[in-house]
Design a protein around this motif. Sequence first.
Motif, PDB file in Angstrom:
ATOM      1  N   THR A  69      79.013  20.227 129.255  1.00  0.00           N
ATOM      2  CA  THR A  69      77.646  20.936 128.612  1.00  0.00           C
ATOM      3  C   THR A  69      76.668  20.192 129.082  1.00  0.00           C
ATOM      4  O   THR A  69      75.229  20.355 128.932  1.00  0.00           O
ATOM      5  N   THR A 157      79.760  12.432 119.541  1.00  0.00           N
ATOM      6  CA  THR A 157      79.785  14.246 120.153  1.00  0.00           C
ATOM      7  C   THR A 157      80.224  14.749 119.229  1.00  0.00           C
ATOM      8  O   THR A 157      80.943  14.335 118.533  1.00  0.00           O
ATOM      9  N   PHE A 159      82.669  18.761 119.237  1.00  0.00           N
ATOM     10  CA  PHE A 159      82.828  19.679 119.959  1.00  0.00           C
ATOM     11  C   PHE A 159      83.766  21.318 119.019  1.00  0.00           C
ATOM     12  O   PHE A 159      84.061  21.035 118.296  1.00  0.00           O
ATOM     13  N   ARG A 299      80.234  21.447 123.660  1.00  0.00           N
ATOM     14  CA  ARG A 299      78.891  20.139 122.525  1.00  0.00           C
ATOM     15  C   ARG A 299      78.916  21.165 121.513  1.00  0.00           C
ATOM     16  O   ARG A 299      78.145  22.297 121.479  1.00  0.00           O
ATOM     17  N   HIS A 301      75.809  21.452 119.730  1.00  0.00           N
ATOM     18  CA  HIS A 301      74.286  21.565 119.426  1.00  0.00           C
ATOM     19  C   HIS A 301      73.678  22.141 118.352  1.00  0.00           C
ATOM     20  O   HIS A 301      72.578  21.850 117.921  1.00  0.00           O
TER      21      HIS A 301
END
Length: 306
Positions: A69, A157, A159, A299, A301
């Motif tokens: 990513t 982070t 996922f 990831r 986002h």
Amino acid sequence: MMHLYAAILIFCHIVFHRGECTLTSDYSMPSAKVSELTNKVLLLNAEVLKKQTDPFLHRPFQTHGYDCTDIKDNFGPNSKAPSGIYIIQPEGTHFPFEAFCDMDYRGGGWTVLQKRIDGTIDFQRTWLDYMDGFGELSGEFWLGLRKTFCVLNQKNTSFMLNIALEAEDGSFAYATYDNFWIEDEKTAFIMHVGRYFGTAGDAIRGNRKEDNQNAMPFSTYDMDNDNCYPSCSFNDTKVTSCSQHRSRSGWWFNKCGSANLNGVHRVTRGVEISGIQWDTWMENNSSIKIKSASMKIKRTHYPFFK
């Protein structure tokens, strides 16, 4: 033995140019020099073997990013990163390693953890194999639990996990989970998944409470963590090891559960049991026979993709 022979040649070549090494037919080299040469060759050979078995090799290459990513996000606004093998080094780790990045599937940026295609790679492996990884990144492979842990446990982070499935008849389905992560080696890499979305059904949690594989540690035939102690009943069968029952494959089993993407490749091996398993993908009240499968992470986002 080839590495040892090569090391001898390399060492002698270097010493020869220093005027110190002469290999003659009458073997007149002093015994002290022979002993010194032997010791140095053994050290060289040990170093070669260490590099071959180290799952996190020191590579003299510049890394492309923290994960796939990160690579996609930083490739540039006017160009697209192609799918392929990249060198990644997750944040907070000391060693880079190779990973396959899928830059085409659902927006790209996916770090591929596992891929089954045609049965050329044997997934009936030991605990150490599943920790370190095996197979070919350009074909079928398991990235490795240690490397997967490094990617998933970067700071700040989260996922999502995507599981893509193809049936023997060519139809497709998928299952996606947000907030996917695994714990460290001390806990046998306990798996955690969040919300489910997809077309294949939530096989990780299963249809019954006792089938829930969420929050379970990883098991192999030589490292049993599946809650079947001393035994359990699965489909009216007494089972002492889910990995053994599932043809010595490695997975996050729980008595034994509805999901196992690492079973025997049923199409190429010609067997009717213990294949690639995702039992919530059904047709006419029967589980679909699966030909190919992949696990990949990305990831998060943005909200769950639609």
